[in-house]
Design a protein around this motif. Structure first.
Motif, mmCIF file in Angstrom:
data_model
loop_
_atom_site.group_PDB
_atom_site.id
_atom_site.type_symbol
_atom_site.label_atom_id
_atom_site.label_comp_id
_atom_site.label_asym_id
_atom_site.label_seq_id
_atom_site.Cartn_x
_atom_site.Cartn_y
_atom_site.Cartn_z
ATOM 1 N N MET A 526 27.764 98.583 42.638
ATOM 2 C CA MET A 526 28.708 99.064 41.636
ATOM 3 C C MET A 526 29.693 100.051 42.267
ATOM 4 S SD MET A 526 26.315 99.528 38.259
ATOM 5 C CE MET A 526 24.762 99.891 39.062
ATOM 6 N N ARG A 527 30.787 100.231 41.598
ATOM 7 C CA ARG A 527 31.828 101.115 42.120
ATOM 8 C C ARG A 527 31.319 102.547 42.190
ATOM 9 N NH1 ARG A 527 38.073 100.803 40.042
ATOM 10 N NH2 ARG A 527 39.007 102.223 41.577
ATOM 11 N N GLU A 528 31.584 103.205 43.284
ATOM 12 C CA GLU A 528 31.088 104.562 43.471
ATOM 13 C C GLU A 528 32.111 105.588 43.003
ATOM 14 O OE1 GLU A 528 32.179 105.259 48.154
ATOM 15 O OE2 GLU A 528 30.532 103.909 47.638
ATOM 16 N N PRO A 542 38.351 103.850 49.829
ATOM 17 C CA PRO A 542 39.594 103.965 49.042
ATOM 18 C C PRO A 542 39.469 103.388 47.641
ATOM 19 C CG PRO A 542 39.778 102.251 50.714
ATOM 20 C CD PRO A 542 38.511 102.989 51.012
ATOM 21 N N LYS A 543 38.443 102.546 47.409
ATOM 22 C CA LYS A 543 38.257 101.961 46.088
ATOM 23 C C LYS A 543 37.406 102.846 45.167
ATOM 24 C CE LYS A 543 38.661 97.143 47.609
ATOM 25 N NZ LYS A 543 37.989 95.807 47.623
ATOM 26 N N ALA A 544 36.836 103.911 45.716
ATOM 27 C CA ALA A 544 35.984 104.790 44.906
ATOM 28 C C ALA A 544 36.826 105.544 43.877
ATOM 29 C CB ALA A 544 35.261 105.786 45.803
ATOM 30 N N TRP A 545 36.229 105.791 42.707
ATOM 31 C CA TRP A 545 36.889 106.647 41.719
ATOM 32 C C TRP A 545 36.877 108.075 42.242
ATOM 33 C CZ3 TRP A 545 33.370 103.392 38.426
ATOM 34 C CH2 TRP A 545 34.093 102.359 37.782
ATOM 35 N N LYS A 546 37.980 108.755 42.141
ATOM 36 C CA LYS A 546 38.090 110.141 42.594
ATOM 37 C C LYS A 546 37.993 111.051 41.373
ATOM 38 C CE LYS A 546 41.056 108.609 46.361
ATOM 39 N NZ LYS A 546 40.962 107.183 45.910
ATOM 40 N N ALA A 547 36.974 111.896 41.372
ATOM 41 C CA ALA A 547 36.714 112.786 40.238
ATOM 42 C C ALA A 547 37.103 114.212 40.604
ATOM 43 C CB ALA A 547 35.240 112.729 39.851
ATOM 44 N N GLU A 656 23.739 105.871 37.409
ATOM 45 C CA GLU A 656 24.344 106.448 38.604
ATOM 46 C C GLU A 656 23.341 107.400 39.244
ATOM 47 O OE1 GLU A 656 28.613 108.112 38.668
ATOM 48 O OE2 GLU A 656 27.344 109.895 38.478
ATOM 49 N N VAL A 657 23.362 107.477 40.572
ATOM 50 C CA VAL A 657 22.467 108.378 41.299
ATOM 51 C C VAL A 657 23.294 109.333 42.148
ATOM 52 C CG1 VAL A 657 20.674 108.533 43.077
ATOM 53 C CG2 VAL A 657 20.550 106.752 41.324
ATOM 54 N N TYR A 658 22.995 110.611 42.026
ATOM 55 C CA TYR A 658 23.633 111.651 42.838
ATOM 56 C C TYR A 658 23.058 111.509 44.249
ATOM 57 C CZ TYR A 658 25.364 116.447 43.821
ATOM 58 O OH TYR A 658 26.006 117.545 44.328
ATOM 59 N N ARG A 659 23.862 110.985 45.173
ATOM 60 C CA ARG A 659 23.352 110.667 46.506
ATOM 61 C C ARG A 659 23.648 111.738 47.543
ATOM 62 N NH1 ARG A 659 24.502 105.384 49.435
ATOM 63 N NH2 ARG A 659 23.202 106.610 50.873
ATOM 64 N N ALA A 711 18.673 100.614 44.862
ATOM 65 C CA ALA A 711 19.164 99.299 44.465
ATOM 66 C C ALA A 711 19.410 99.227 42.967
ATOM 67 C CB ALA A 711 18.158 98.221 44.874
ATOM 68 N N GLY A 712 20.553 98.660 42.593
ATOM 69 C CA GLY A 712 20.879 98.472 41.183
ATOM 70 C C GLY A 712 21.542 99.655 40.527
ATOM 71 N N THR A 713 21.868 100.689 41.306
ATOM 72 C CA THR A 713 22.500 101.881 40.731
ATOM 73 C C THR A 713 23.846 102.135 41.401
ATOM 74 O OG1 THR A 713 21.535 103.466 42.298
ATOM 75 C CG2 THR A 713 20.222 102.901 40.361
ATOM 76 N N ALA A 714 24.666 102.943 40.730
ATOM 77 C CA ALA A 714 25.952 103.357 41.290
ATOM 78 C C ALA A 714 25.773 104.641 42.087
ATOM 79 C CB ALA A 714 26.961 103.567 40.165
#
Length: 739
Positions: A526-528, A542-547, A656-659, A711-714
């Protein structure tokens, strides 16, 4: 002037009995699991039932604490706990976890919910959110000023409860990760080891940089009364009965005084001084107090300093005394590091090898002790022996409830017993008299069956008077006869044969939970999202959402991050910032506190992510947030890998997981006596950084939190306090069991 409930802590049946004897209107207490003081003695299921029956006999209330975060794997066990609680008939349940709140509301609606201070509700928007979710009362965050409380009260109508006395956490409620980070003993799970009370070291010197003074608000009671505060809460479920008794007596004295003057306050303070706490303060109720709340040169120990340890042996220690010591005193030997010391009750005392019952200042004594004692530790008295009369409580009969519907017709009274198959309907035939002046009213019938006899209490669910019976009169003597006849009829019912409402809710929950599909693993990444400073370094992908913070959005921003704290006076300003972001095309918002969902509810075309420090630990919490308009959720940072995977399988929203990043371990409004790098006596390194714009100070670990992809998380990367590829990293609880 409104009546304020005085709410006392009860960490044991003895403390509950002491609180009620001293004049508490209500007590709060916990069972062995899922409560924020699991380290305490707490109550068994059976003595909780008896405690509730005893309190209700005295026309007092009992609130059960169910105020911790709950893992996905624990939901079945939790549901069994809630079913037991539902059958106890407490006056309310105090909850932190949104999943617990949802479980109670959907499957055990007979229970009243109070929103715990652990929810971190600190403004009127948060109070409205709690009300939307079904809470009947909010226990407010402790870190709000009296001025903010006054404004909040004007903007909300729900019952408000505030802490009035006792120990204070340095961190904002529900967001502290400090104890969890240093060993997995989470404060959000009732296991806090209080590392904030330890000694820390900086370049400028050492001290107790996070150890707060205690709260005492006797003088503020008139202000609380004017504000219409529903309940004043005394902290202290880890305290003994003598503390509870003295604290209740002190606040009862002021609450009941016809006039709160210097004499009343002085007498109450004298009583309160017997509680053996830390120095008193106004807590966070004033800006001035916040500046002096932490005194770095004072050991953050609770109690009266008696002396110091001068020698330690295999079975005891010697101490030099500065204060009187007596058999029966409760003691704690406090290490100079500020770490938790050994606590015990003094049962034997020696001077010059002679056994004595009392020692005085200047004496050197020998105290037998089978617990570890810190050399050169400080000896504190934390309480005194108090005999609590337990006879009335222990002899109190626990009675089952018969749920009744009364139906009055012209020639009979029919009673439906809603929770009993053995006797579902009972009828008393009588030609009722026609009323000349005072026809029977529903409240007359209600009163006639207001309490039970023998094995049963009577719970009147409804009273119906048929049109043919609206003009009848029933003398009180006849109503008493009807009641006696009904008592005889139900006396043959076996209490065990009744339908338990908790059991019905439990069955419905398991039917629901077992029917939920286990979600298949989504192999597609999924998109990060990458959280950045306004003009931070490249986001990498570059495709990641910037927060970026909603206060700092720019042309490159994809997602606006809302602050985790906003005082009542700044709510309008934050609402305007959200509107500006929306007007600039931002359609993704990240909420870090419940109140922000209230601010976003008018926008129908946005995507909302709920994230740290708003904790999501189970799928019921996800369900609740989904119902409130959330689209993606971040797993609680304290979760280990197994619990994240279990949550992913049951989550109805993208998980989503805080990595990677440096999350705050502690956040406070108190002015701390340190800034920059510090470490503890175990070589754990931290950094203290203040955010003047938000009026907050945060504690960060030196090492960066970094875990592998689940696996399976953003993926979520937080570069607001970290840089890419830092050398020193930690995995927090990811690779171990979170307590």
């Amino acid at each position: 002037m409104s009546k304020i409930e005085l709410l006392a802590p009860a960490g044991s049946p003895e403390a509950l009995a002491a609180a009620l004897a001293a004049g508490a209107d209500a007590v709060y207490a916990g069972l062995p699991r899922f409560n924020a003081r699991e380290r305490g003695e707490n109550f068994t299921v059976e003595n909780m039932r008896q405690a509730i029956a005893f309190a209700h006999k005295l026309k007092r209330k009992v609130y059960i604490t169910l105020n911790t975060l709950v893992k996905e794997q624990e939901l079945p066990e939790l549901s069994e706990y809630v079913a037991e609680i539902a059958d106890m008939n407490p006056d309310a349940v105090i909850v932190q976890d949104l999943g617990v709140l949802r479980m109670i509301r959907e499957f055990f609606p007979q229970l009243t919910v109070h929103a715990s201070t652990q929810m971190g509700i600190h403004n009127s928007a948060g109070v409205r959110m709690a009300e939307r979710m079904g809470a009947k009362r909010v226990i407010l965050e402790r870190q709000i000023t009296l001025e903010e409380l006054t404004l909040l009260r004007k903007n909300s109508s729900l019952e408000l409860e505030i802490f009035c006395n006792g120990a204070l956490c340095c961190s904002l409620s529900g967001s502290c990760l400090f104890s969890s980070y240093l060993g997995g003993a989470s404060g959000n799970r009732g296991k806090c080891k209080q590392p904030c009370r330890r000694r820390f070291f900086s370049k400028e010197g050492n001290g107790f940089f996070f150890s707060t003074a205690d709260l005492a608000t006797l003088e503020m009671i008139p202000e609380f009364r004017k504000l219409g505060i529903a309940s004043l809460k005394i902290e202290g479920r880890l305290k003994q009965p003598d503390y509870v008794s003295n604290a209740v007596k002190a606040y009862r004295l002021v609450l009941d005084a016809p006039e709160v003057n210097a004499g009343v306050i002085g007498e109450a303070r004298q009583i309160l001084s017997n509680t053996c706490g830390r120095r008193w303060s106004d807590g966070f109720f004033s800006e001035k107090s916040m500046k002096n709340l932490v005194r770095h040169d004072a050991l953050g120990a609770s109690g009266t300093l008696l002396g110091r340890v001068v020698a330690v042996g295999e079975s005891g220690f010697n101490a030099e005394l500065k204060q009187r010591l007596h058999i029966g005193d409760r003691l704690r030997v406090q290490p100079l590091s500020g770490d938790e010391g050994s606590a015990f009750t003094l049962t034997k005392l020696f001077i010059d090898r002679k056994i004595v019952s009392v020692a005085r200042p200047g004496d050197t004594v020998y105290i037998p002790c089978d617990k570890p004692v810190a050399p050169n530790g400080l000896l504190y008295k934390t309480g005194v022996a108090q005999t609590v009369d337990m006879k009335a409580l222990e002899s109190c009969k626990v009675r089952e409830k018969l749920e009744l519907t009364l139906n009055l017709e012209a020639d009979k009274l029919g009673i439906e017993i809603l929770n009993c198959d053995a006797l579902r309907y009972w009828q008393y035939d009588a030609p009722w008299q026609e009323a000349r002046q005072h026809p029977i009213a529903p409240e007359n019938l209600q009163e006639a069956f207001a309490s039970g006899t023998g094995d049963f209490e009577y719970d009147i669910k409804s009273v119906n008077i048929a049109s043919s019976a609206q003009g009848v009169f029933i003398p009180a003597s006849v109503l008493k006869k009807v009641r006696r006849t009904f008592d005889e009829a139900v006396s043959v019912i076996a209490p065990a044969s009744l339908h338990k409402s908790g059991g019905i809710g439990l069955m419905k929950f398991f039917e629901y939970y077992q029917s939920r599909p286990v979600l298949p693993l989504n192999q597609q990444r999924m998109r990060e999202t990458v959280a950045m400073r306004p003009h931070g370094a490249s986001a990498g992908n570059p495709k990641a959402w910037k927060a970026v913070s909603v206060l700092d959005i720019n042309n490159a921003t994809d997602e606006a991050v809302l602050p985790d704290f906003c005082s009542e006076s700044k709510l309008d300003s934050l609402q305007r910032a959200i509107q500006r972001a929306y007007d600039q095309g931002i359609r993704r918002f990240r909420v870090c506190s419940l109140f922000e969902l209230e601010l976003l509810k008018k926008y129908s075309d946005i995507v909302i992510t709920a994230a740290y420090p708003l904790p999501i630990a189970n799928s019921l919490a996800v369900d609740e947030l989904a119902a409130l308009g959330v689209d993606r959720v971040q797993a609680a940072l304290e979760l280990e890998k197994e619990s994240i995977e279990a949550l992913r399988k049951q989550s109805c929203l993208e998980l989503e997981v805080y990595r990677y990043g440096r999350p705050a371990l502690l956040t406070t409004r108190a002015v701390l006596p340190v800034e920059g790098d510090i470490e503890d006596n175990r070589a754990n390194k931290f950094s203290v950084r203040s955010e003047k714009r938000l009026g907050l100070t945060r504690l960060y670990a030196r090492s960066v939190f970094s875990i592998p992809h689940v696996a399976g998380t953003a993926d979520y990367y937080d570069l607001t306090q970290a840089r890419w590829n830092e050398a020193e990293t930690n995995t927090f609880n990811f690779e171990k069991d979170w307590l």
